[in-house]
Scaffold this motif. Structure first.
Motif, PDB file in Angstrom:
ATOM      1  N   LEU A 157     -33.432 -11.151 -47.674  1.00  0.00           N
ATOM      2  CA  LEU A 157     -32.720 -11.924 -48.699  1.00  0.00           C
ATOM      3  C   LEU A 157     -31.228 -12.040 -48.384  1.00  0.00           C
ATOM      4  N   PRO A 176     -23.827  -6.725 -50.032  1.00  0.00           N
ATOM      5  CA  PRO A 176     -25.196  -6.230 -50.216  1.00  0.00           C
ATOM      6  C   PRO A 176     -25.282  -5.342 -51.460  1.00  0.00           C
ATOM      7  N   ARG A 207     -19.660  -0.626 -55.445  1.00  0.00           N
ATOM      8  CA  ARG A 207     -20.595  -0.822 -56.565  1.00  0.00           C
ATOM      9  C   ARG A 207     -20.355  -2.146 -57.259  1.00  0.00           C
ATOM     10  N   CYS A 282     -39.615  -9.637 -57.067  1.00  0.00           N
ATOM     11  CA  CYS A 282     -39.457 -10.567 -58.193  1.00  0.00           C
ATOM     12  C   CYS A 282     -40.753 -11.322 -58.428  1.00  0.00           C
TER      13      CYS A 282
HETATM   14  P1  NAP Z   1     -29.105  -6.123 -59.688  1.00  0.00           P
HETATM   15  O1  NAP Z   1     -28.897  -4.798 -60.253  1.00  0.00           O
HETATM   16  O2  NAP Z   1     -28.843  -7.302 -60.530  1.00  0.00           O
HETATM   17  O3  NAP Z   1     -28.209  -6.189 -58.357  1.00  0.00           O
HETATM   18  C1  NAP Z   1     -28.189  -7.330 -57.547  1.00  0.00           C
HETATM   19  C2  NAP Z   1     -26.863  -7.415 -56.829  1.00  0.00           C
HETATM   20  O4  NAP Z   1     -25.816  -7.657 -57.767  1.00  0.00           O
HETATM   21  C3  NAP Z   1     -26.475  -6.122 -56.124  1.00  0.00           C
HETATM   22  O5  NAP Z   1     -25.800  -6.449 -54.941  1.00  0.00           O
HETATM   23  C4  NAP Z   1     -25.530  -5.483 -57.121  1.00  0.00           C
HETATM   24  O6  NAP Z   1     -24.649  -4.549 -56.542  1.00  0.00           O
HETATM   25  C5  NAP Z   1     -24.779  -6.708 -57.583  1.00  0.00           C
HETATM   26  N1  NAP Z   1     -24.060  -6.544 -58.840  1.00  0.00           N
HETATM   27  C6  NAP Z   1     -24.207  -5.612 -59.808  1.00  0.00           C
HETATM   28  N2  NAP Z   1     -23.324  -5.851 -60.814  1.00  0.00           N
HETATM   29  C7  NAP Z   1     -22.610  -6.938 -60.465  1.00  0.00           C
HETATM   30  C8  NAP Z   1     -21.565  -7.688 -61.090  1.00  0.00           C
HETATM   31  N3  NAP Z   1     -21.056  -7.355 -62.277  1.00  0.00           N
HETATM   32  N4  NAP Z   1     -21.074  -8.766 -60.446  1.00  0.00           N
HETATM   33  C9  NAP Z   1     -21.562  -9.139 -59.241  1.00  0.00           C
HETATM   34  N5  NAP Z   1     -22.548  -8.466 -58.603  1.00  0.00           N
HETATM   35  C10 NAP Z   1     -23.071  -7.389 -59.208  1.00  0.00           C
HETATM   36  O7  NAP Z   1     -30.612  -6.294 -59.136  1.00  0.00           O
HETATM   37  P2  NAP Z   1     -31.437  -5.298 -58.199  1.00  0.00           P
HETATM   38  O8  NAP Z   1     -31.752  -4.075 -58.992  1.00  0.00           O
HETATM   39  O9  NAP Z   1     -30.773  -5.137 -56.877  1.00  0.00           O
HETATM   40  O10 NAP Z   1     -32.770  -6.143 -57.953  1.00  0.00           O
HETATM   41  C11 NAP Z   1     -33.798  -6.159 -58.883  1.00  0.00           C
HETATM   42  C12 NAP Z   1     -33.792  -7.422 -59.702  1.00  0.00           C
HETATM   43  O11 NAP Z   1     -33.607  -8.539 -58.867  1.00  0.00           O
HETATM   44  C13 NAP Z   1     -35.099  -7.679 -60.404  1.00  0.00           C
HETATM   45  O12 NAP Z   1     -34.859  -8.199 -61.694  1.00  0.00           O
HETATM   46  C14 NAP Z   1     -35.777  -8.723 -59.552  1.00  0.00           C
HETATM   47  O13 NAP Z   1     -36.719  -9.504 -60.216  1.00  0.00           O
HETATM   48  C15 NAP Z   1     -34.607  -9.508 -59.097  1.00  0.00           C
HETATM   49  N6  NAP Z   1     -34.900 -10.202 -57.845  1.00  0.00           N
HETATM   50  C16 NAP Z   1     -35.095 -11.538 -57.898  1.00  0.00           C
HETATM   51  C17 NAP Z   1     -35.407 -12.241 -56.747  1.00  0.00           C
HETATM   52  C18 NAP Z   1     -35.640 -13.720 -56.776  1.00  0.00           C
HETATM   53  O14 NAP Z   1     -35.577 -14.313 -55.713  1.00  0.00           O
HETATM   54  N7  NAP Z   1     -35.894 -14.341 -57.919  1.00  0.00           N
HETATM   55  C19 NAP Z   1     -35.500 -11.565 -55.535  1.00  0.00           C
HETATM   56  C20 NAP Z   1     -35.300 -10.195 -55.523  1.00  0.00           C
HETATM   57  C21 NAP Z   1     -34.992  -9.520 -56.691  1.00  0.00           C
HETATM   58  P3  NAP Z   1     -24.883  -2.957 -56.762  1.00  0.00           P
HETATM   59  O15 NAP Z   1     -26.188  -2.651 -56.102  1.00  0.00           O
HETATM   60  O16 NAP Z   1     -23.722  -2.371 -56.100  1.00  0.00           O
HETATM   61  O17 NAP Z   1     -24.921  -2.729 -58.246  1.00  0.00           O
END
Ligand code: NAP
Ligand code: G3H
Length: 472
Positions: A157, A176, A207, A282
């Motif tokens: 991704l 990332p 973070r 997802c």
């Molecule tokens: P996440 O917690 O939303 O994190 C995604 C990314 O956003 C990480 O790089 C995270 O960094 C960053 N992030 C966190 N807070 C942020 C902010 N305030 N501003 C900008 N970036 C920020 O999601 P995840 O736990 O990694 O992944 C799981 C979720 O992703 C699930 O809901 C899944 O369904 C969804 N997902 C969707 C797809 C799709 O294509 N539809 C694909 C994969 C996953 P940190 O890790 O440093 O917090």
């Protein structure tokens, strides 16, 4: 501490002396560390990306491709090490990690080929008062792309955002997920070895909750490509207003199993779709809507297959591995407990040690239970028994998530009709929900996202038309 890697800014591998520990889901102990960057470094990354973009776009397509090909070659050489890094930092099995790298190499190859076919559109003016115009509309890079990826596909991704952006002449700042940063910086180290022109490709870590707003609000950004949760996605929707956004968010993909379905096929697809990588996709099948007349048989068959799923370490290629952290496991447990307290039936599973949850199947889930609507991101599958197809469609559409759905039936006419009724990005007939092949457009609507990914669609999202009109 086995691994310490640097960020990549302006062509230099660097750190600022502050570090962020990466906790492995395998044993919940630190596996490595990455720089915890601050405002100064983030600003520098965007400034250098802006300065580097125009000269990069002026290189020929084949010059840009040659950098990307060298990077792809190195990624392939380092496939085993990348897979090992993913196993430790995101709990992906070694086998799946290697497949992810191979899939990403294919993604790069395909993207390169598509980039060669981004031809201008030529139109003759032949309408209101204009028969003496020739319009040539080329696709040009939008500028600076901020790519933010989730933890679950640290290579694929990321590549899916970075490579289409770079090949057509954008520069990139890539952030990332924290769990996924070691893999991201490993890829950055290989990009440094390739020697991309300074500032074209930057990788920053820290973070999300600390540096997310600093990233998203940076004025140099032209496009934000984000994949992750709905909560963070919606936050970016608000903050990133005015920038071009592509958001790929969560899902609650249903499998509709009709009474004439080939149950052997449905079971195979549902098991793979729901439980692979412990449900942390997802596009995982996150609920089964089954005709009540065949529900007993379907549940019995699913139970047999779930009981065969081995649980343990990603280093031993087990099917069910620890979810990303204890907080994530506790959330899944909450959903299970809520359903069982409201009289759902536990078919198999519901055992847990820290963040290692057994594959769990829960029957008689009803609309008043959280498990019917919320996304667990863990190895639990609810069965919702339905009176008829209309009820299946109603329940499928009632979710705010609208990523994908799948239908199992031998009646192809019924499948087409139901597919037409389902409000979702994509409907799969007699196959599990999934993003690939990567050349397909991939999209979610409503809470599941905004904009479209996929090789050609991502190229479209990071380019815009520029017209040249010849008057004759
Ligand atoms: P996440 O917690 O939303 O994190 C995604 C990314 O956003 C990480 O790089 C995270 O960094 C960053 N992030 C966190 N807070 C942020 C902010 N305030 N501003 C900008 N970036 C920020 O999601 P995840 O736990 O990694 O992944 C799981 C979720 O992703 C699930 O809901 C899944 O369904 C969804 N997902 C969707 C797809 C799709 O294509 N539809 C694909 C994969 C996953 P940190 O890790 O440093 O917090
Ligand atoms: O987690 C979300 C990914 O986009 C799903 O990709 O269907 O290939 O597992 P996948």
């Amino acid at each position: 501490m086995s691994l310490e890697l640097n960020a990549l800014i302006n062509g230099e591998l660097m750190n600022n002396g502050d570090w962020l520990e990466i906790i492995s889901p395998i044993d919940n102990k630190p596996y490595g560390r990455v720089p915890a960057l601050k405002e100064k470094e983030i600003k520098q990354a965007f400034q250098t990306a802006r300065q580097a973009q125009k000269p990069w776009a002026k290189l020929t397509l084949f010059e840009r491709i040659s950098y990307l090909r060298k990077w792809a070659d190195l990624l392939l050489v380092h496939k085993t090490k990348l897979a090992k890094t993913m196993a430790y930092e995101v709990g992906k099995s070694l086998k799946d990690g290697q497949v992810e790298v191979e899939r990403s190499i294919e993604y790069i190859d395909y993207t390169i080929e598509e980039a060669k076919r981004v031809f201008p559109e030529t139109l003759t003016g032949d309408g209101w008062n204009v028969q003496n115009k020739l319009g040539i509309f080329s696709r040009v890079p939008k500028g600076v792309v901020l790519a933010i990826s989730p933890f679950n596909y640290p290579v694929n991704l990321s590549i899916a955002k970075i490579v289409p952006s770079l090949v057509v002449g954008n520069s990139v700042v890539f952030k990332p997920a924290t769990n996924g940063s070691l893999t991201g910086l490993y890829m950055a180290k290989l990009a440094h070895e390739v020697g991309f022109p300074k500032g074209v490709f930057n990788v920053v870590t820290g973070r999300g909750r600390d540096i997310g707003d600093l990233l998203v609000l940076n004025p140099e950004i032209d496009v934000i490509s984000f994949t992750g949760s709905v909560a963070v996605g919606n936050h970016i929707r608000k903050l990133g207003h005015g920038k071009d956004l592509v958001l790929e968010l969560g899902g609650k993909d249903p499998a509709l199993v009709l009474k004439d379905a080939d149950l052997a096929k449905a079971v195979k697809e549902i098991i793979g779709g729901a439980y692979s990588y412990s449900g942390q996709r997802c596009t995982a099948i996150k609920r089964v809507l089954v005709d009540e007349t065949i529900a007993d048989e379907l549940v019995a068959r699913l139970k047999t297959e779930v009981s065969k799923l081995e649980m343990g370490s990603p280093l031993e290629n087990k099917a069910i591995i620890p979810v990303i952290d204890i907080k994530a496991a506790e959330f899944v447990q909450e959903l299970i407990d809520d359903a069982l307290a409201k009289k759902a039936t536990l078919v198999i599973g519901n055992q847990r040690k820290d963040n290692l949850l057994s594959a769990t199947l829960i029957d008689h889930v009803t609309a008043d239970m959280r498990l019917a609507w919320e996304e667990p991101f863990g190895p639990v599958l609810p069965i919702i028994r339905c009176k008829n197809v209309e009820e299946m469609i109603m329940l499928a559409n009632k979710s705010n998530f609208k990523l994908q759905a799948c239908i199992f039936t031998n009646d192809i006419n019924a499948a087409f009709k139901i597919a037409g009724e389902l409000e979702t990005g994509t409907v799969n007939i007699n196959g599990r929900t999934q993003r690939g092949p990567d050349s397909f457009p991939f999209l979610g609507i409503h809470d599941s996202g905004q904009g479209v990914q996929g090789i050609c669609e991502t190229i479209n999202s990071v380019t815009r038309f520029k017209g040249l009109v010849i008057n004759y």
